[in-house]
Design a protein around this motif. Structure first.
Motif, short mmCIF file in Angstrom:
data_model
loop_
_atom_site.label_atom_id
_atom_site.label_comp_id
_atom_site.label_asym_id
_atom_site.label_seq_id
_atom_site.Cartn_x
_atom_site.Cartn_y
_atom_site.Cartn_z
N ILE A 8 0.85 -1.19 0.00
CA ILE A 8 0.00 0.00 0.00
C ILE A 8 0.88 1.24 0.00
O ILE A 8 1.77 1.38 0.84
N ALA A 9 0.64 2.13 -0.96
CA ALA A 9 1.37 3.40 -0.99
C ALA A 9 0.69 4.38 -0.04
O ALA A 9 -0.51 4.30 0.19
N TYR A 10 1.44 5.27 0.52
CA TYR A 10 0.85 6.27 1.40
C TYR A 10 1.17 7.67 0.91
O TYR A 10 2.09 7.89 0.14
N THR A 11 0.36 8.61 1.36
CA THR A 11 0.61 10.03 1.13
C THR A 11 0.71 10.70 2.49
O THR A 11 0.37 10.09 3.51
N GLU A 29 -10.54 3.32 -0.77
CA GLU A 29 -9.81 3.55 -2.01
C GLU A 29 -8.33 3.60 -1.66
O GLU A 29 -7.93 4.35 -0.77
N ILE A 30 -7.53 2.80 -2.37
CA ILE A 30 -6.10 2.72 -2.06
C ILE A 30 -5.26 2.86 -3.31
O ILE A 30 -5.74 2.69 -4.43
N VAL A 31 -3.99 3.16 -3.09
CA VAL A 31 -2.98 3.18 -4.15
C VAL A 31 -2.00 2.06 -3.83
O VAL A 31 -1.54 1.93 -2.70
N VAL A 32 -1.71 1.25 -4.84
CA VAL A 32 -0.83 0.10 -4.68
C VAL A 32 0.55 0.45 -5.22
O VAL A 32 0.67 1.09 -6.27
N ASN A 33 1.59 0.04 -4.49
CA ASN A 33 2.95 0.23 -4.98
C ASN A 33 3.22 -0.67 -6.18
O ASN A 33 2.75 -1.81 -6.22
N PHE A 34 3.99 -0.17 -7.14
CA PHE A 34 4.39 -0.94 -8.31
C PHE A 34 5.13 -2.20 -7.88
O PHE A 34 5.91 -2.18 -6.94
N GLY A 35 4.86 -3.31 -8.56
CA GLY A 35 5.55 -4.57 -8.28
C GLY A 35 4.76 -5.52 -7.41
O GLY A 35 5.16 -6.67 -7.24
N HIS A 73 -11.30 -0.37 -3.65
CA HIS A 73 -11.15 0.24 -4.96
C HIS A 73 -9.69 0.65 -5.13
O HIS A 73 -9.16 1.42 -4.33
N ILE A 74 -9.03 0.11 -6.16
CA ILE A 74 -7.66 0.50 -6.47
C ILE A 74 -7.76 1.71 -7.38
O ILE A 74 -8.27 1.61 -8.49
N VAL A 75 -7.29 2.86 -6.90
CA VAL A 75 -7.43 4.08 -7.68
C VAL A 75 -6.18 4.44 -8.47
O VAL A 75 -6.24 5.27 -9.38
N ASN A 76 -5.05 3.81 -8.13
CA ASN A 76 -3.81 4.14 -8.83
C ASN A 76 -2.73 3.14 -8.45
O ASN A 76 -2.86 2.40 -7.48
N VAL A 77 -1.65 3.16 -9.24
CA VAL A 77 -0.45 2.40 -8.93
C VAL A 77 0.68 3.41 -8.80
O VAL A 77 0.86 4.27 -9.67
N GLU A 78 1.40 3.34 -7.69
CA GLU A 78 2.52 4.25 -7.42
C GLU A 78 3.79 3.65 -8.01
O GLU A 78 4.24 2.59 -7.61
N PHE A 79 4.36 4.34 -8.99
CA PHE A 79 5.59 3.88 -9.62
C PHE A 79 6.78 4.53 -8.92
O PHE A 79 6.69 5.65 -8.41
N PRO A 80 7.92 3.83 -8.91
CA PRO A 80 9.12 4.42 -8.30
C PRO A 80 9.55 5.66 -9.09
O PRO A 80 9.24 5.78 -10.28
#
Length: 117
Positions: free
Chosen positions: A36-39, A66-72, A104-111
């Motif tokens: 899970i990516a955080y802000t 609603e969450i953002v998932v880390n790439f990979g 709900h996956i709203v985005n993928v966080e890329f490095p």
């Protein structure tokens, strides 16, 4: 045992808690899931859910996050782990029952640096 409003009757009195307590438990549950990516919010605190809604129903609580998932990371696995973590933590830490968890996956966080060939 708690009723649907979060009141538990005891011999020495009663304990009550509201949905804000449950919301805190859900946020903690999400933060414990890998991928899970955080802000950062305005106070510099980590926020793991872009949106978090709880709704009381006749037989328990319905959660929508609603969450953002880390790439990979496998998105399906992360979403499943979020569901299981929310159910386990809320039911272990309160007398509420979780009836449904919509993720709900709203985005993928890329490095920041992606190697390009």
């Amino acid at each position: 045992m708690a009723d649907k409003k979060g009141f538990a009757s005891l011999e020495n009195g009663k304990i009550s808690y509201n949905l804000n307590i449950v919301k805190g438990i859900v946020q903690l549950a999400i933060s414990n899931v890998n991928g899970i990516a955080y802000t950062l919010n305005k106070r510099g605190e980590k926020v793991y859910a872009q949106s978090l809604k709880l709704k009381e129903e006749a037989d328990g609580i319905r959660a929508e996050v609603e969450i953002v998932v880390n790439f990979g990371y496998d998105i399906t696995d992360v979403a499943y782990n979020v569901q299981q973590s929310i159910i386990h933590n809320v039911e272990a830490m309160s007398n509420y029952k979780i009836t449904k968890v919509d993720v709900h996956i709203v985005n993928v966080e890329f490095p920041d640096s992606v190697d390009e060939d």
